[in-house]
Design an enzyme around this catalytic site. Structure first.
Site, PDB file in Angstrom:
ATOM      1  N   ARG A 160      65.213  15.822  60.745  1.00  0.00           N
ATOM      2  CA  ARG A 160      64.213  14.834  61.152  1.00  0.00           C
ATOM      3  C   ARG A 160      64.594  13.414  60.771  1.00  0.00           C
ATOM      4  NH1 ARG A 160      59.355  15.012  62.822  1.00  0.00           N
ATOM      5  NH2 ARG A 160      58.079  13.187  62.434  1.00  0.00           N
ATOM      6  N   ASP A 179      61.960  20.444  59.527  1.00  0.00           N
ATOM      7  CA  ASP A 179      61.087  21.500  58.995  1.00  0.00           C
ATOM      8  C   ASP A 179      59.829  21.636  59.836  1.00  0.00           C
ATOM      9  OD1 ASP A 179      61.932  20.584  55.628  1.00  0.00           O
ATOM     10  OD2 ASP A 179      62.814  22.058  56.949  1.00  0.00           O
TER      11      ASP A 179
END
Ligand code: EPZ
Length: 415
Positions: free
Chosen positions: A92, A116
């Site tokens: 990310r 995640d």
């Protein structure tokens, strides 16, 4: 590494070196897109996410060399302002190249982030903040593409102190014309580390670590050398392990001043903790007492600590109520702990944990970095073997967790 086997261990003893912070180094690497030349980063953790961020910079035309804990990043005269799906989907943090590329080149094409799976993780605050500085965005085919005819400083009030949005605005504001003010900014130590790095490059950032950051834009920045702050989440992982096994350890290089609320919470659970000339010293003799825990943005108790604390609370004496305020969907590890015999009830972003005397080892799965580490912690105090699959998640954020725990006397093997 795709599997970790944990056997009952402890008490833990000895010294363990804390690596550089994942959640800082990835942003420092993104900031190297702001200036031409050679950068040197020291205390860089040997983790998968760093390898992926390096690959991301290399797809842009930069070159990244690693020697031990040192990373050298070379930024040639021109680079491609694009971050491909294959890499951003995995990590990310890739989204934080958006601000610096826009500020430096007036254009950026970045895949929408993955990482995640904690439920929805929008980037609306990143985009709204950069739009306030004059950027324009369009999203299609899984990418967000931004343009700017030169960013102009503005006051941005964040709806929530988002770490990523604050970092993107910091790295955009340093080359924007005039003054950028970020209000309700994130205050994490990793934000202060990024600001220190940018100021070393010649930027004018004031107030990092507080809720209001003021940035005076400059014409140009220069490459520098920097030492990454220690990883407070890694340090917390060893403390949670100690809380389950008992013993006495020293976390070499840890920064107690970055972990105040956590140390206080662990003290309330019966652990003795104090700053040490080399970092942080901690001792646990008896079974932990249950406490209630609520996650909040820094300086509140970090959401990344919660899976580790829940693993401790699962075998603590009493009942603890935990509240996860940052990521609604961040309780997937609870099913795995329940498989090991934990007594945990979740209701939306709350969980009630009735401590049991002992967990039992079982085959479990790591769903993300901290969830995986929490299962390792739980396994250290369980009867029999705990076999954790998808352990590659752990390698994304931990440098040699198995080796470091073994060094403290734990019975853990990777295969
Ligand atoms: C960073 O994620 C960390 N990751 C996370 O650590 C950490 O859990 C998180 O900050 C909070 O401390 C990295 O630094 C790489 P946010 P980030 O933007 O930046 C919402 C780990 O295990 N939000 O502060 O993605 C968001 O959905 C990882 O090391 C919006 O709604 O977190 C969340 O609920 C896991 N819109 C909250 O804000 C936005 O535009 C906080 O997210 C941005 C965020």
């Amino acid at each position: 590494m795709d599997r970790i086997t944990v056997r009952p261990s402890g008490p833990l003893s000895g010294r363990v070196a804390i690596s550089g912070a994942k959640n800082s180094v990835l942003k420092l690497m993104a900031a190297t897109t702001l200036a031409e030349g050679r950068f040197r980063l020291d205390n860089v953790p040997d983790i998968a996410d760093v390898t992926w961020m390096a690959a991301l910079l290399e797809t842009m035309g930069m070159s990244v060399e690693r020697a031990g804990q040192t990373l050298t990043v070379d930024h040639p005269p021109d680079i491609t302002a694009e971050a491909p799906y294959e890499l951003v989907e995995k990590m990310r943090a890739g989204i934080v190249v958006l601000g610096p590329l826009l500020a430096r080149f007036g254009r950026a094409r970045v895949a929408l982030p993955g990482g995640d799976d904690f439920g929805p993780r929008p980037i609306d605050m990143h985009l709204r903040g950069l739009e306030a500085l004059g950027a324009r965005f369009e999203s299609s085919h899984g990418y967000v593409t931004g343009h700017s005819d030169g960013l102009i400083g503005a006051r941005v009030v964040l709806e929530f102190p988002s770490v990523g949005a604050t970092e993107n605005l910091l790295m955009a504001g340093v080359l924007a014309k005039g003054t950028t003010i970020v209000d309700n900014a994130a205050r994490e130590p990793e934000i202060s580390d990024l600001a220190a790095f940018l100021n070393r490059m010649g930027a004018h950032v004031l107030g990092a670590g507080s809720s209001t950051i003021t940035i005076e834009g400059v014409e140009q920045l220069a490459p520098v050398e920097h030492v990454v702050v220690p990883d407070r989440i890694e340090a917390a992982t060893f403390l949670a392990a100690l809380g389950v096994t008992g013993g006495e350890i020293t976390l070499v290089g840890a920064r107690p001043d970055h972990m105040d609320v956590l140390c206080e919470k662990l003290g309330g659970m019966g652990m003795r903790i104090s700053p040490d000339p080399d970092g942080l010293w901690a001792m646990a003799r008896d079974r932990a007492h249950s406490v209630d825990v609520t996650t909040l943005p820094y300086p509140g108790l970090a959401t990344d600590y919660l899976p580790l604390l829940v693993a401790m609370l699962a075998v603590a004496d009493g009942v603890g109520i935990v509240t996860e305020n940052l990521f609604a969907g961040r309780f997937r590890y609870v099913d795995e702990l329940t498989r090991m015999g934990a007594d945990i009830r979740t209701e939306s972003h709350h969980a009630v944990i009735r401590g049991v005397a002992r967990l039992s080892g079982a085959p479990v799965r790591a769903h993300d970095i901290r969830a995986g580490a929490a299962l390792v912690v739980a396994g250290l105090g369980a009867d029999g073997e705990t076999v954790i699959s998808d352990a590659h998640h752990i390698e994304r954020g931990y440098e040699d967790l198995v080796g470091k725990l073994t060094g403290l006397g734990a019975d853990v093997v990777a295969d």
